[in-house]
Design an enzyme around this catalytic site. Structure first.
Site, PDB file in Angstrom:
ATOM      1  N   GLU A   1       0.834  -1.202   0.000  1.00  0.00           N
ATOM      2  CA  GLU A   1       0.000   0.000   0.000  1.00  0.00           C
ATOM      3  C   GLU A   1       0.874   1.260   0.000  1.00  0.00           C
ATOM      4  OE1 GLU A   1      -3.829   1.835   2.466  1.00  0.00           O
ATOM      5  OE2 GLU A   1      -2.964  -0.108   3.030  1.00  0.00           O
TER       6      GLU A   1
ATOM      7  N   GLY B   1      -8.556   5.516   6.823  1.00  0.00           N
ATOM      8  CA  GLY B   1      -9.446   5.368   7.960  1.00  0.00           C
ATOM      9  C   GLY B   1      -8.946   4.357   8.969  1.00  0.00           C
TER      10      GLY B   1
ATOM     11  N   SER C   1      -5.620   2.680   8.608  1.00  0.00           N
ATOM     12  CA  SER C   1      -4.152   2.603   8.701  1.00  0.00           C
ATOM     13  C   SER C   1      -3.531   3.859   8.116  1.00  0.00           C
ATOM     14  CB  SER C   1      -3.636   1.364   7.955  1.00  0.00           C
ATOM     15  OG  SER C   1      -3.927   1.454   6.566  1.00  0.00           O
TER      16      SER C   1
END
Length: 504
Positions: free
Chosen positions: A248, A278, A280
């Site tokens: 990510e 929201g 991480s």
């Protein structure tokens, strides 16, 4: 006795006869052999050699020098040679038309038509679903590949989002599948129908599903896969998955540096990224100092190849430290029991505020402290418990590197008036602190915008300063889009699919 005149006449007659006889002899022995020798030259070269040698002894004869025999015999030779250059004249005549304007356009137009479907310009699409904790977003990318060796050009992006997130449907996966169907309808309106079977559709879930029990997350993903299979798009292997935190961060870094043009240059002058979701939050940058790599935990260093370059990044994702998860952690609600009757309070909230909030399919009762105190200092103390000892501080973030901050960094900065929502802008870390103090000390004024704004701005300030260790003067470029494309990991994930970055 003959008269003198008679003798003179006789002499003239004799002289005339002698000259006539010599002329007849010369024409017979010189011209005629020369004529036949010329004709034989073209018929039989072997006959030419003895004929050439015969006249040579006659050169010493007294009468020969007065007659240009040899030059006249060889004059026809150039006439035999002339036809040879004339025979080559058509070659220049064939070559000359090539530069003329008429011929080249025919060749130029023909080549692209024959090669464009395979080797030249190609248009293709990619559909990436971002299944986050607070919503599901669809990114539909249109690419133009002008040269198979060069980077593709991102022509445009179609973006749409629905709320709540996929994790909200943990107990009702069919409804979760319907939210995906809703977004696929947009994709079918955006991608030409003839391209559907060639356009891959991929969904990657992030912290929202990471926080769910494994069996519930698996059931949701299975439902999404069935929805994909019903569509007319190309469904690749592993088209539905939960993305790990490292990917990510790396893929968000790829997106921002691609959009800002840093991946095109050889200078390696890249920008870092800060993504606040929201559930991480991620930090990723290209270290300039070896000490950063050597002092970081082993799992915080990621290597991958992209566009003929090998990159070694510092990156980490902190699960549970996204904005909404951090709210619940600050309230002491995340992971708590007795949710049916407990009310979780905080001095970061307005005194008279109370409501029920849902996150990850779970409902919590929260409120301010009616008879207590509220404000920046107390809120900062509460937030510190969520940050302290959890966030690693990279060695070189105290330097002058520029970071792009997006997602809820951007959203909260806009809501508080720190930056303009249409343009974003550059701010320093100290600007978040200053604005957090203002919002918390005037909570009533900002409650209409968001009752959580004091808590959120204080958390961002604490995360940047006490968590990552940024200096007050560190510049953050706040942006929702770069070149009209969303600043998220989705574009990087699409590149990963098409080019296989092999992140490890």
């Amino acid at each position: 006795m003959a008269t003198p005149s008679l003798l003179l006449s006789l002499y003239v007659c004799l002289l005339t006869g002698s000259l006539f006889a010599e002329a007849t002899y010369y024409r017979h022995h010189r011209y005629i052999p020369a004529y036949y020798r010329y004709r034989e030259h073209s018929a039989n070269r072997e006959n030419l050699l003895p004929e050439v040698s015969n006249p040579v002894p006659e050169v010493s004869q007294p009468g020969v020098p007065t007659f240009p025999v040899i030059p006249e015999v060889f004059h026809p030779a150039p006439e035999v040679i002339h036809p040879i250059p004339e025979a080559f004249h058509p070659v220049p005549e064939v070559v000359h038309p090539a530069p003329e304007p008429y011929h080249p356009p025919e060749v130029f137009q023909h080549v692209p038509e024959a090669s464009s479907p395979v080797n030249m310009t190609r248009v293709f699409y990619g559909i990436m679903f971002d299944a986050g904790s607070t919503g599901t977003r669809i990114h539909i990318y249109k690419f133009i590949q002008k040269d198979p060796v060069e980077l593709p050009v991102l022509d445009n992006e179609m973006y749409h989002a629905v709320k709540p997130g996929l994790s909200h449907y943990k107990d009702n996966p069919e409804e979760g599948g319907n939210s995906i169907r809703q977004l696929l309808k947009i994709a079918k309106k955006t991608v030409p129908e003839e391209e559907w079977k060639r356009t891959p559709v991929v969904l990657k879930a992030t912290a929202g599903l990471r926080l769910l029990p494994e069996d519930k997350a698996h059931t949701l993903l299975k439902e999404v896969k069935e929805v994909f299979d019903e569509s007319s798009f190309f469904v690749p292997n592993n088209s539905v998955s939960i993305m790990n935190g490292t990917n990510e961060g790396v893929l968000a870094w790829v997106t921002v540096n691609f959009l800002t043009g840093h991946l095109y240059s050889n200078t390696r002058r890249t920008v870092g990224i800060l993504d606040l979701g929201g559930g991480s939050t991620q930090i990723t940058f290209l270290p300039k100092s070896k000490k950063t790599v050597e002092s970081a935990p082993y799992s915080y260093i990621a290597n991958f190849n992209l566009f003929n370059h090998t990159y070694q990044l510092y990156t980490h994702s902190y699960l549970g430290n996204g904005l909404f998860a951090a709210r619940l952690a600050t309230l002491g609600a995340l992971g708590a029991d007795g949710l049916d009757w407990k009310v979780f309070t905080s001095s970061c909230l307005p005194k008279k505020f109370s409501e029920e909030v849902s996150f990850g399919g779970t409902t919590y009762k929260v409120s301010g402290i009616p008879d207590g105190y509220a404000g920046y200092k107390l809120c900062y103390y509460e937030v510190m418990k969520v940050i302290k000892g959890i966030i690693h501080q990279p060695y070189e973030v105290k330097g002058s590197s520029i970071f792009y901050a997006f997602s809820y960094y951007f959203d909260r900065a806009v809501e508080s008036g720190l930056v303009d929502g249409s343009r974003g802008g550059a701010v320093e870390v100290r600007d978040f602190k200053k604005k957090a103090k203002e919002v918390c000390n005037k909570m009533t004024k900002y409650r209409a915008i968001s009752p959580y704004l004091c808590m959120d701005m204080t958390y961002i300030t604490c995360l940047l300063k006490e968590g990552f260790g940024f200096k007050d003067s560190t510049v953050l470029q706040l942006a929702k889009k770069v070149n009209n494309v969303e600043t998220s990991w989705a574009l990087g994930a699409t590149f990963d699919y098409f080019r296989n970055l092999n992140i490890h």
